[in-house]
Each structure stands twice: as structure tokens, then as C-alpha cells.
Design a protein around this motif. Structure first.
Motif, PDB file in Angstrom:
ATOM      1  N   TYR A 279       0.839  -1.201   0.000  1.00 50.79           N
ATOM      2  CA  TYR A 279       0.000   0.000   0.000  1.00 50.79           C
ATOM      3  C   TYR A 279       0.870   1.247   0.000  1.00 50.79           C
ATOM      4  O   TYR A 279       1.963   1.263   0.599  1.00 50.79           O
ATOM      5  N   ALA A 280       0.359   2.307  -0.643  1.00 50.17           N
ATOM      6  CA  ALA A 280       1.028   3.607  -0.608  1.00 50.17           C
ATOM      7  C   ALA A 280      -0.037   4.689  -0.703  1.00 50.17           C
ATOM      8  O   ALA A 280      -0.815   4.715  -1.656  1.00 50.17           O
ATOM      9  N   SER A 298      -3.270   7.228  -4.254  1.00 46.45           N
ATOM     10  CA  SER A 298      -3.540   6.027  -3.470  1.00 46.45           C
ATOM     11  C   SER A 298      -3.468   4.816  -4.385  1.00 46.45           C
ATOM     12  O   SER A 298      -3.945   4.858  -5.524  1.00 46.45           O
ATOM     13  N   GLY A 299      -2.843   3.724  -3.895  1.00 46.30           N
ATOM     14  CA  GLY A 299      -2.765   2.536  -4.721  1.00 46.30           C
ATOM     15  C   GLY A 299      -2.179   1.359  -3.990  1.00 46.30           C
ATOM     16  O   GLY A 299      -1.655   1.490  -2.875  1.00 46.30           O
ATOM     17  N   VAL A 300      -2.300   0.186  -4.636  1.00 47.24           N
ATOM     18  CA  VAL A 300      -1.747  -1.054  -4.080  1.00 47.24           C
ATOM     19  C   VAL A 300      -0.843  -1.703  -5.120  1.00 47.24           C
ATOM     20  O   VAL A 300      -0.975  -1.442  -6.325  1.00 47.24           O
ATOM     21  N   ASP A 301       0.050  -2.538  -4.623  1.00 50.37           N
ATOM     22  CA  ASP A 301       0.941  -3.347  -5.449  1.00 50.37           C
ATOM     23  C   ASP A 301       1.691  -2.497  -6.486  1.00 50.37           C
ATOM     24  O   ASP A 301       2.465  -1.636  -6.120  1.00 50.37           O
ATOM     25  N   TYR A 302       1.384  -2.690  -7.819  1.00 49.39           N
ATOM     26  CA  TYR A 302       2.158  -2.014  -8.855  1.00 49.39           C
ATOM     27  C   TYR A 302       2.004  -0.495  -8.770  1.00 49.39           C
ATOM     28  O   TYR A 302       2.986   0.246  -8.911  1.00 49.39           O
ATOM     29  N   ILE A 303       0.767  -0.036  -8.518  1.00 43.85           N
ATOM     30  CA  ILE A 303       0.550   1.418  -8.409  1.00 43.85           C
ATOM     31  C   ILE A 303       1.261   1.954  -7.177  1.00 43.85           C
ATOM     32  O   ILE A 303       1.852   3.056  -7.202  1.00 43.85           O
ATOM     33  N   ALA A 304       1.240   1.196  -6.078  1.00 42.00           N
ATOM     34  CA  ALA A 304       1.956   1.616  -4.868  1.00 42.00           C
ATOM     35  C   ALA A 304       3.448   1.727  -5.136  1.00 42.00           C
ATOM     36  O   ALA A 304       4.118   2.660  -4.658  1.00 42.00           O
ATOM     37  N   LEU A 305       3.984   0.800  -5.923  1.00 41.23           N
ATOM     38  CA  LEU A 305       5.408   0.846  -6.279  1.00 41.23           C
ATOM     39  C   LEU A 305       5.731   2.102  -7.077  1.00 41.23           C
ATOM     40  O   LEU A 305       6.751   2.768  -6.824  1.00 41.23           O
ATOM     41  N   LYS A 306       4.831   2.461  -8.035  1.00 44.20           N
ATOM     42  CA  LYS A 306       5.066   3.670  -8.825  1.00 44.20           C
ATOM     43  C   LYS A 306       5.011   4.915  -7.952  1.00 44.20           C
ATOM     44  O   LYS A 306       5.810   5.843  -8.120  1.00 44.20           O
ATOM     45  N   ILE A 307       4.065   4.942  -7.000  1.00 41.31           N
ATOM     46  CA  ILE A 307       3.961   6.096  -6.083  1.00 41.31           C
ATOM     47  C   ILE A 307       5.248   6.224  -5.272  1.00 41.31           C
ATOM     48  O   ILE A 307       5.795   7.336  -5.100  1.00 41.31           O
ATOM     49  N   ILE A 310       8.125   7.532  -7.527  1.00 42.35           N
ATOM     50  CA  ILE A 310       8.014   8.966  -7.819  1.00 42.35           C
ATOM     51  C   ILE A 310       8.340   9.781  -6.568  1.00 42.35           C
ATOM     52  O   ILE A 310       9.034  10.812  -6.634  1.00 42.35           O
ATOM     53  N   ALA A 311       7.841   9.302  -5.412  1.00 43.51           N
ATOM     54  CA  ALA A 311       8.135  10.014  -4.157  1.00 43.51           C
ATOM     55  C   ALA A 311       9.635  10.011  -3.858  1.00 43.51           C
ATOM     56  O   ALA A 311      10.205  11.027  -3.429  1.00 43.51           O
ATOM     57  N   GLU A 312      10.254   8.883  -4.113  1.00 42.31           N
ATOM     58  CA  GLU A 312      11.710   8.793  -3.846  1.00 42.31           C
ATOM     59  C   GLU A 312      12.486   9.710  -4.780  1.00 42.31           C
ATOM     60  O   GLU A 312      13.436  10.387  -4.360  1.00 42.31           O
ATOM     61  N   ASN A 313      12.094   9.757  -6.061  1.00 37.88           N
ATOM     62  CA  ASN A 313      12.789  10.602  -7.038  1.00 37.88           C
ATOM     63  C   ASN A 313      12.596  12.092  -6.751  1.00 37.88           C
ATOM     64  O   ASN A 313      13.441  12.907  -7.156  1.00 37.88           O
ATOM     65  N   ASN A 314      11.483  12.438  -6.103  1.00 42.46           N
ATOM     66  CA  ASN A 314      11.197  13.848  -5.805  1.00 42.46           C
ATOM     67  C   ASN A 314      11.412  14.190  -4.328  1.00 42.46           C
ATOM     68  O   ASN A 314      10.960  15.242  -3.868  1.00 42.46           O
ATOM     69  N   GLU A 315      12.077  13.292  -3.607  1.00 45.08           N
ATOM     70  CA  GLU A 315      12.447  13.512  -2.205  1.00 45.08           C
ATOM     71  C   GLU A 315      11.230  13.794  -1.314  1.00 45.08           C
ATOM     72  O   GLU A 315      11.276  14.656  -0.423  1.00 45.08           O
ATOM     73  N   VAL A 316      10.145  13.087  -1.589  1.00 40.11           N
ATOM     74  CA  VAL A 316       8.964  13.167  -0.728  1.00 40.11           C
ATOM     75  C   VAL A 316       9.143  12.154   0.396  1.00 40.11           C
ATOM     76  O   VAL A 316       9.395  10.970   0.112  1.00 40.11           O
ATOM     77  N   PRO A 317       9.014  12.558   1.645  1.00 40.83           N
ATOM     78  CA  PRO A 317       9.241  11.633   2.758  1.00 40.83           C
ATOM     79  C   PRO A 317       8.265  10.460   2.717  1.00 40.83           C
ATOM     80  O   PRO A 317       7.085  10.622   2.382  1.00 40.83           O
ATOM     81  N   MET A 318       8.736   9.270   3.063  1.00 42.38           N
ATOM     82  CA  MET A 318       7.893   8.072   3.138  1.00 42.38           C
ATOM     83  C   MET A 318       7.971   7.510   4.550  1.00 42.38           C
ATOM     84  O   MET A 318       9.075   7.312   5.079  1.00 42.38           O
ATOM     85  N   ILE A 319       6.800   7.266   5.125  1.00 38.43           N
ATOM     86  CA  ILE A 319       6.704   6.753   6.497  1.00 38.43           C
ATOM     87  C   ILE A 319       5.991   5.413   6.457  1.00 38.43           C
ATOM     88  O   ILE A 319       4.912   5.291   5.866  1.00 38.43           O
ATOM     89  N   GLU A 320       6.561   4.426   7.094  1.00 38.30           N
ATOM     90  CA  GLU A 320       5.926   3.108   7.139  1.00 38.30           C
ATOM     91  C   GLU A 320       4.972   3.028   8.321  1.00 38.30           C
ATOM     92  O   GLU A 320       5.370   3.243   9.461  1.00 38.30           O
ATOM     93  N   ASN A 321       3.695   2.772   8.013  1.00 33.63           N
ATOM     94  CA  ASN A 321       2.668   2.593   9.050  1.00 33.63           C
ATOM     95  C   ASN A 321       1.605   1.673   8.446  1.00 33.63           C
ATOM     96  O   ASN A 321       0.666   2.133   7.781  1.00 33.63           O
ATOM     97  N   ARG A 322       1.781   0.398   8.663  1.00 32.94           N
ATOM     98  CA  ARG A 322       0.948  -0.598   7.991  1.00 32.94           C
ATOM     99  C   ARG A 322      -0.545  -0.442   8.295  1.00 32.94           C
ATOM    100  O   ARG A 322      -1.361  -0.388   7.372  1.00 32.94           O
ATOM    101  N   PRO A 323      -0.955  -0.373   9.586  1.00 26.99           N
ATOM    102  CA  PRO A 323      -2.408  -0.241   9.856  1.00 26.99           C
ATOM    103  C   PRO A 323      -2.993   1.036   9.265  1.00 26.99           C
ATOM    104  O   PRO A 323      -4.099   1.033   8.709  1.00 26.99           O
ATOM    105  N   LEU A 324      -2.282   2.153   9.376  1.00 26.24           N
ATOM    106  CA  LEU A 324      -2.792   3.429   8.873  1.00 26.24           C
ATOM    107  C   LEU A 324      -2.882   3.414   7.349  1.00 26.24           C
ATOM    108  O   LEU A 324      -3.876   3.887   6.773  1.00 26.24           O
ATOM    109  N   ALA A 325      -1.877   2.887   6.668  1.00 22.05           N
ATOM    110  CA  ALA A 325      -1.885   2.834   5.208  1.00 22.05           C
ATOM    111  C   ALA A 325      -3.058   2.005   4.700  1.00 22.05           C
ATOM    112  O   ALA A 325      -3.774   2.398   3.768  1.00 22.05           O
ATOM    113  N   ARG A 326      -3.261   0.853   5.295  1.00 19.72           N
ATOM    114  CA  ARG A 326      -4.346  -0.032   4.870  1.00 19.72           C
ATOM    115  C   ARG A 326      -5.702   0.619   5.136  1.00 19.72           C
ATOM    116  O   ARG A 326      -6.614   0.581   4.283  1.00 19.72           O
ATOM    117  N   ALA A 327      -5.875   1.231   6.327  1.00 19.30           N
ATOM    118  CA  ALA A 327      -7.155   1.859   6.678  1.00 19.30           C
ATOM    119  C   ALA A 327      -7.467   3.040   5.771  1.00 19.30           C
ATOM    120  O   ALA A 327      -8.600   3.217   5.313  1.00 19.30           O
TER     121      ALA A 327
END
Length: 360
Positions: A279-280, A298-307, A310-327
Motif C-alpha cells: 500500500y502507498a 492512493s494505490g496497491v501493489d504495482y501502483i503503490a510501487l510507482k507512487i 516517484i516520491a523517492e525521485n522527488n524527495e517526498v518523505p515516506m513513512i511506514e505505518n501498515r495499519p494506517l496505510a491499509r485503513a
């Protein structure tokens, strides 16, 4: 044992299906409706004879006055071109005053009869000139068609029943008819007028009774004529809804455009919350646009990977929070504000991100 092959394509054009609402609407626009002329004729006659029953005395008085004045005043006039036109312009309005009420009542009866059957309908399609109407072969087919035979039988039945009923009315008053030579002219006129009214009402009742069956037949015949084949229904569906193949391509193109717009908004996000792989969810907080953080991607699997890419290439912070992402993925769509129950968790993440940016 013999085997026969049956090609079902031969039956593809057979009109076995009921007409669709669109087909009925198109037929109505063309003036093709289930309508019985017998109903119109019966109700029109009913209105006219009712008018004669209640207003016949007034019409008789006007006619007698017109005859009296004609014989007393105009009979001795010299017949010249001037007197002829003078009499014409004098008598025509008086004759019109006598006849016009009957015509108006007949028109009202016809309008009411039509409205009872088909409601309000105005169509000029039926009076358009069409060359196919002049086709002699088609005309001959119509003459010897089943509908023509049915109309002939109907006319024969109407003549027979109306003739029998009127004869029965005459037979009931046979004694009065035999005494006509022994009564005054005025009494004879009154008797004959009442006899005509009785015959008229009797004939009208018979026609009303027969018109019910005629309306049922016209309804059945109309439904049969506007039937559609399965291919007609498929073609109509394609015309209204569009070709399914084209529709699917349009939807695919719309999804691609929506995906492209969503990916273009990822670099503008404040944070991307991940699962981390499945999820992303990209969030942004803009006070001028919305009071709470909202979802920009918002997306899952392949779309989540693309998000994430793109976030990594544009230096957008990424935070891992499994329950929050899924909800957030399950409860929100693109452009939706974060639900109130997740305010605290999202606020803590955004505060952490802002602190990191300040340190940098």
C-alpha cells in the motif's frame, strides 16, 4: 436415422420481442399509437345526440324563426344579383349560429375520445408526403392483407348490429308510426324527432360496446407491429449505450488519464504512508484548500510501487505505518480528507516530517 442441421441465423430477424420504451417513444413521435376510430365515432355520436336531446328545442325554435322570416319577408323580394348577395350575407350568419354548436360539440367529443385513448399527442409525421404511399404493389397488398379482412368483418358487424337495434327501436314504436297520418304536422315532427333520438342513442350504445373490442384489437395489432427482433434490441442498445468495446476503451483511457494526473500530484505531497510494499497513500495538507490533510494519490501493489518511486525521485518523505496505510486506502478516495479518527496519527506524522525539514 436422419440428422438435420438447423441454422439459427434464419430466425435472428424474427420479431418476437416486446418493444423497448425507446421504440415506443419513437413510434409515438411518428403518430403510431394504439387508437380505435370506432371509439372516436361512438363518443362523438354520443355527444352530438346528447346535445340534440338537451338543446334540440332551442335549435328548432331558431330554425322555425328563420323559416318564418324567410317566407314572410324574403319570399316577395325581386330576385336580382344585389338581393341574392344581400340574402346570402343575412342568412349565412344565422345558419352558422344554428350549426356551429353541433360542430363544436362534435369537435369536443372527438378531442375527448382521442385523449382518453392516447393522451395529448401532436405529430405531423403522418401527413408527410412519402412516395412509397403511391406504390401500387404495396397498395394491393394492403387491400388483401389480414388487417383489411378484419376491417371488413368489423364493418359488417357494425352494420348488422346497428341495423338490428334501429329496427328493434322502430318496431317498438310501430303503432305511433302507423298513426302519423292521423296527427297534426307539429305532433308528427315531435314524434319523428324523438324516434330519431332513440335510434341514435341505441346505435351509439351498440357502437360503444363494439368499440371496446375494437380498441383491444387495435392494442394487440399495435403491439404486434412494433415488436423487435433480438438484433434490433442489440442495435438499439449499442446506439443508446454505445458499443461495449468502444465503451471499455474509453473507460480504459479515462483510467489512464486519472492515473497520470494522480502521479503528477505525488511530487506535491507532504508525505507517503506505506505498508511498506503493498500500500502507498500520498497525503498533503493545504489550509487554503481543505481544513484537514487530504489524499492526492492512493494505490496497491504495482501502483503503490510507482507512487513510492516517484516520491523517492522527488524527495517526498515516506513513512511506514501498515495499519494506517491499509485503513486510509480502504476508507478514502483521491481528493478525500483524512477521516477524523485518523487525525491524531496523521498529525503526528506530519509534525515529524516538518521537524525533519526544519533540521535540514
Amino acid at each position: 436415422m436422419y440428422k438435420y442441421k438447423l441454422n439459427l441465423q434464419y430466425f435472428a430477424g424474427e420479431k418476437t420481442e416486446k418493444a423497448t420504451p425507446k421504440k415506443r417513444q419513437e413510434s409515438r413521435k411518428k403518430g403510431q399509437v394504439a387508437k380505435s376510430q370506432d371509439v372516436n365515432a361512438a363518443i362523438l355520436l354520443l355527444f352530438v345526440f346528447l346535445f340534440f336531446w338537451f338543446g334540440g328545442g332551442l335549435m328548432l325554435d331558431r330554425m322555425l324563426a328563420l323559416f318564418t322570416r324567410s317566407f314572410e319577408d324574403y319570399m316577395l323580394l325581386e330576385l336580382t344579383e344585389h338581393t341574392t348577395f344581400s340574402l346570402l350575407f343575412t342568412l349565412l350568419p344565422e345558419i352558422a349560429i344554428i350549426i356551429l354548436p353541433v360542430m363544436l360539440v362534435a369537435m369536443v367529443g372527438g378531442v375527448i375520445a382521442s385523449y382518453m385513448q392516447i393522451g395529448f399527442l401532436f405529430s405531423t409525421e403522418a401527413i408527410h408526403f412519402k412516395l412509397e404511399k403511391l406504390d401500387p404493389i404495396k397498395g394491393a397488398k394492403n387491400i388483401f392483407s389480414m388487417r383489411a379482412i378484419v376491417e371488413l368483418l368489423k364493418s359488417s358487424l357494425k352494420i348488422t348490429f346497428v341495423g338490428l337495434v334501429t329496427f328493434f327501436v322502430l318496431w317498438l314504436d310501430i303503432e305511433g308510426i302507423m298513426r302519423l297520418s292521423q296527427v297534426s304536422l307539429e305532433e308528427a315532427l315531435v314524434f319523428l324527432s324523438m324516434l330519431v333520438l332513440k335510434m341514435g342513442f341505441a346505435a351509439t350504445v351498440v357502437l360503444l360496446f363494439l368499440s371496446v373490442f375494437d380498441f383491444i384489437y387495435q392494442k394487440f395489432d399495435f403491439e404486434k407491429n412494433i415488436r423487435m427482433s433480438k438484433q434490433d434490441i442489440k442495435d438499439e442498445y449499442k446506439n443508446v449505450e454505445g458499443d461495449p468495446l468502444i465503451k471499455s476503451k474509453i473507460k480504459q483511457k479515462q483510467r489512464e488519464m486519472a492515473m497520470q494526473r494522480m502521479m503528477q500530484d505525488v511530487p506535491k505531497a507532504d508525505v507517503v504512508i506505506t505498508n511498506p510494499t503493498h500500500y502507498a497513500i500520498a497525503l498533503k495538507y493545504d489550509e487554503a484548500k481543505m481544513d484537514a490533510p487530504y489524499v492526492v494519490a492512493s494505490g496497491v501493489d504495482y501502483i503503490a510501487l510507482k507512487i513510492r518511486n516517484i516520491a523517492e525521485n522527488n524527495e517526498v518523505p515516506m513513512i511506514e505505518n501498515r495499519p494506517l496505510a491499509r485503513a486510509l486506502y480502504e476508507q478514502t478516495k483521491i481528493g478525500d480528507a483524512v477521516p477524523e479518527e485518523f487525525f491524531k496519527a496523521v498529525a503526528e506524522i506530519l509534525a515529524y516530517i516538518y521537524r525533519l525539514k526544519q533540521k535540514v
